[in-house]
Scaffold this active site. Structure first.
Site, short mmCIF file in Angstrom:
data_model
loop_
_atom_site.label_atom_id
_atom_site.label_comp_id
_atom_site.label_asym_id
_atom_site.label_seq_id
_atom_site.Cartn_x
_atom_site.Cartn_y
_atom_site.Cartn_z
N ASP A 195 0.85 -1.20 0.00
CA ASP A 195 0.00 0.00 0.00
C ASP A 195 0.88 1.24 0.00
O ASP A 195 2.06 1.18 0.37
CB ASP A 195 -0.96 0.00 1.20
CG ASP A 195 -0.25 0.10 2.56
OD1 ASP A 195 0.80 -0.55 2.72
OD2 ASP A 195 -0.75 0.82 3.45
N GLU A 226 -0.01 -1.00 5.86
CA GLU A 226 1.08 -0.46 6.68
C GLU A 226 0.91 1.04 6.86
O GLU A 226 1.10 1.57 7.96
CB GLU A 226 2.43 -0.76 6.04
CG GLU A 226 3.62 -0.57 6.98
CD GLU A 226 4.17 0.84 7.03
OE1 GLU A 226 4.93 1.14 7.95
OE2 GLU A 226 3.83 1.67 6.14
#
Ligand code: BES
Ligand code: MN
Ligand code: MN
Length: 455
Positions: free
Chosen positions: A88, A153
């Site tokens: 991400d 994250e």
């Protein structure tokens, strides 16, 4: 030159192209409109892992974004490494400041520009490239490898711990390997042994029930934007110290020996500051720049808004004002405890003419490990085969929420071997990965697998 190195040199263009494909997928975990893109990115990575010859590659759904899990366990008797990374990325906004669009990867001057170029898709791809090279040249890897690449994250890794704990035995390994940190310079590799934790909050201050004419009401009711500004100003004193009561209670003292060690690091303060470009540095009194970003906690407004922010002037007294405020924490601060203290203090700072609400978006514990852990020797040997200078042992200012989970629930040593640079514009417009770091990092990782097989 050995066949592995030759393969890594000869395939550089394709490594850039392969990374480019992943960078085109806008896997912005914070923005709901990108949810399908995040999922698509996970599937793309699982496809890549399968194409590389990993014997397993799953997209594991969670109550948030999916986790990619892959493995190759064809080296019986050899150590097992668990590679962690994230696919991400942070939101690309403000878009108008990008020289080329964030999800159209572009090479300029030996640098690859795109959101996620270095954080962390590019660093994940160093590992995929290394896997590919070993598979092609040796028909397998020198170690057993388990791969966990998450999609949350950048928003606090809320669902990863559950996955790791539930699969504790399946995910057993000898060492955790992570490439999501930085070097100290283009030719100065680093191994990271500490990360700051974080507490990310949002403050909402409500004054009047709604927006008002600033002439008809200005002076008679509290302006929440003024009040919020005053509250935020009160959070630090003139020496740059945070005023939240008890905030520093659990902060480890910096010893004279620590200070000596930090002073001797090959940290180029001038280059570091030049990459940021402020008129002059600023921070907590009594600490050096390096100490301020590693061993000391801090508090920052990430965003502040309220009232009219469009073009021209509008005379309005806003009903609401907001700020996103984060604190970077150091051992042994506990983010949940700090949140309670922070919330209570803000309620005390808020006058009775407004209502203040404080929410906790996410937290991460500070991480610290033994910089002399013998497992790090494998990384030192690998880096010595690529770079002319030995790695610096560094603490980093950023956070990787899962690291303390690996440490506490898995009880495993961690190798944090990253290849970012100060001027990579991480989380900002025009994020880039220098190709020299990408290729040097890829080689370092390929050699790390070999060196780990000798432990
Ligand atoms: N890769 C960074 C962490 C990092 C940044 C390590 C700089 C070393 C130097 C990571 O992707 C990151 O940005 N983490 C977030 C975590 C947060 C959202 C919980 C961070 O530090 O802001
Ligand atoms: Mn990262
Ligand atoms: Mn990041």
């Amino acid at each position: 030159m050995d066949a592995l190195s030759r393969y890594l040199d000869e395939n550089q263009d394709r490594f850039v192209a392969n990374l480019g494909e992943a960078l085109r997928i806008p896997s912005v975990s914070a923005q709901p409109e990108h949810q399908q893109d995040v999922k698509r990115c996970a599937e793309h990575l699982a496809d890549r892992l399968r194409a590389l010859g990993m014997t397993r590659a799953d997209v594991v759904p969670t109550s948030g974004h999916p986790i990619v899990y892959g493995e190759w366990l064809g080296a019986p008797g050899k150590p097992t490494a668990l590679l962690y990374g994230h696919y991400d990325v942070q939101p690309p906004e403000p878009l108008e400041l990008w020289k080329t669009p964030p999800f159209e990867p572009t090479v300029r001057d030996g640098k690859l520009f795109a959101r996620g170029a270095v954080d962390d898709k590019g660093q994940v791809f160093m590992h995929l490239n290394a896997i590919e090279a070993h598979m092609k040249i040796h028909g397998g890897l020198p170690i057993n490898l388990k791969v966990v690449i998450e999609g949350e994250e950048e928003v606090g890794s809320d669902n990863l711990e559950k996955f790791l704990v539930e699969r504790r035995s399946e995910l057993d390994a000898d060492v955790i390997v992570v490439s999501d940190t930085a070097m100290l310079g283009p030719d100065q590799p680093a191994l990271c042994y500490a990360l700051r934790g974080i507490l990310y909050t949002e403050i909402e201050v409500q004054g009047p029930a709604g927006d008002l004419h600033s002439g008809h009401y200005g002076g008679a009711v509290a302006n929440p934007a003024n009040v919020l500004s005053a509250m935020i100003a009160a959070l630090k004193d003139g020496d740059g110290r945070i005023t939240v009561p008890g905030f520093y209670d659990k902060v480890r003292k910096v010893t004279a020996a620590d200070r000596e060690m930090y002073r001797n690091l090959p940290f180029d303060e001038a280059t570091y500051l030049a990459a940021a470009g402020p008129p002059e540095p600023a921070g907590e009194k009594g600490y050096t720049t390096l100490e301020r970003i590693t061993v000391r906690p801090t508090l920052d407004v990430n965003g502040i808004w309220g009232g009219y922010t469009g073009p021209g002037a509008k005379t309005v007294l806003p009903g609401l004002a907001h700020a996103k405020v984060s604190m970077r924490l150091v051992p042994d601060q506990d983010p949940d405890e700090i949140f309670e203290r922070f919330e209570a203090y803000l309620h005390k700072l808020a006058p009775s003419s407004v209502r203040a609400r404080v929410t906790n978006h996410h937290t991460a514990l500070p991480f610290i490990m033994d910089p002399a852990h013998p497992m790090l020797d494998a990384a030192r040997r690998a880096l010595a085969r690529v770079w002319s200078k030995p790695p610096a042992m560094v603490r980093e200012g950023g956070s990787i929420p899962v690291m303390t989970t690996f440490q506490r629930t898995h009880g495993l040593p961690c190798i944090l071997m990253g290849f970012g640079l100060d001027d990579d514009q991480v989380h900002a417009p025009n994020e880039k990965f220098s190709l020299s770091s990408y290729f040097g990092g890829t080689k370092s990782v390929a050699f790390l697998y070999e060196e780990l097989s000798r432990t």
